[in-house]
Motif scaffolding. Structure first.
Motif, PDB file in Angstrom:
ATOM      1  N   GLN A 166       0.853  -1.195   0.000  1.00  0.00           N
ATOM      2  CA  GLN A 166       0.000   0.000   0.000  1.00  0.00           C
ATOM      3  C   GLN A 166       0.884   1.240   0.000  1.00  0.00           C
ATOM      4  N   ASP A 189       0.711   5.392   0.087  1.00  0.00           N
ATOM      5  CA  ASP A 189      -0.114   6.579   0.313  1.00  0.00           C
ATOM      6  C   ASP A 189       0.599   7.803  -0.247  1.00  0.00           C
ATOM      7  N   VAL A 205       0.747  11.669   0.288  1.00  0.00           N
ATOM      8  CA  VAL A 205       0.364  12.596   1.355  1.00  0.00           C
ATOM      9  C   VAL A 205       0.801  14.016   1.010  1.00  0.00           C
ATOM     10  N   VAL A 241      -3.403  12.095   3.985  1.00  0.00           N
ATOM     11  CA  VAL A 241      -3.436  11.203   2.823  1.00  0.00           C
ATOM     12  C   VAL A 241      -4.392  11.758   1.765  1.00  0.00           C
ATOM     13  N   THR A 261      -4.559   6.791  -2.077  1.00  0.00           N
ATOM     14  CA  THR A 261      -3.925   5.509  -1.746  1.00  0.00           C
ATOM     15  C   THR A 261      -3.917   4.618  -2.988  1.00  0.00           C
ATOM     16  N   ALA A 278       3.002   2.704   3.189  1.00  0.00           N
ATOM     17  CA  ALA A 278       2.085   2.553   4.327  1.00  0.00           C
ATOM     18  C   ALA A 278       2.092   1.137   4.870  1.00  0.00           C
TER      19      ALA A 278
END
Length: 210
Positions: free
Chosen positions: A159, A161, A163, A169, A172, A205
């Protein structure tokens, strides 16, 4: 005894006057006149006249120059528009090529990560490197390097992210690798679909080996 005769009007004086007149005529090519100095015949040289400016309106360009300037502006606008279109096309091509390689495993990776506590068991086997934007058409993308450091075949779900500066965030994305042999690597690409002018950073993440 008769007195000497005086010279009359027809005597030697007319001859002198005639000579003076001749001298004056010879000098006429270089002098404006003889005697008093009044300029009755015009100057020997003429002062150049000022250029005619009546055909130019105040604050405007001649029509030929105005047309040229207008064409230059139109050409510049067309170039900017073409560059923007080219950038958008390149970004779409990049996303399409990436999607073809990762779409099959993205759904599987997202499903595998559901219910995984913390950051997962494979964070140490995953690294990320930014992809230069001149290669992605301006799209923010990262190359995710997954290395199977175990002694058996394994699958991975990751995963990523994206940001903002505050750590919030904005998006994703999921990538993964299936049936990776021991010691082998897979390098899927995770990219953001957010506007290119947003200042985002990719963050790992979660990473799960299963």
């Amino acid at each position: 005894m008769p007195l000497p005769r005086r010279a009359g009007p027809s005597g030697p004086r007319p001859t002198a006057l005639t000579a003076a007149a001749l001298l004056c005529a010879l000098a006429a090519g270089t002098l404006t006149g003889c005697g008093g100095g009044n300029d009755q015949g015009g100057s020997a040289t003429r002062t150049p006249s000022a250029p005619e400016t009546g055909s130019f309106s105040a604050g405007t360009l001649p029509s030929a120059l105005a047309s040229s300037a207008s064409a230059a502006v139109s050409s510049a606008r067309a170039s900017v528009s073409a560059a923007a279109s080219s950038l958008e096309a390149r970004a779409s091509e990049f996303e399409a090529s990436v999607s073809a390689d990762t779409a099959r495993s993205a759904a599987t990776a997202e499903k595998a990560l559901k219910g995984v506590p913390g950051r997962g068991n494979a964070v140490g086997e995953v690294g990320m490197t930014g992809v230069p934007r001149d290669r992605t058409g301006g799209v923010l993308a990262v190359l995710v390097t997954i290395t199977n450091k175990t002694d058996r075949k394994a699958s991975y779900a990751v995963q990523v992210d994206f940001v903002d500066a505050d750590g919030k965030v904005a998006e994703t994305r999921y990538v993964g690798a299936q049936d990776l042999e021991p010691g082998k690597k897979a390098q899927p690409i995770a990219f953001s679909r957010q506007s290119a002018d947003k200042k985002l950073t990719a963050r790992l993440a979660k990473a799960q080996r299963y």
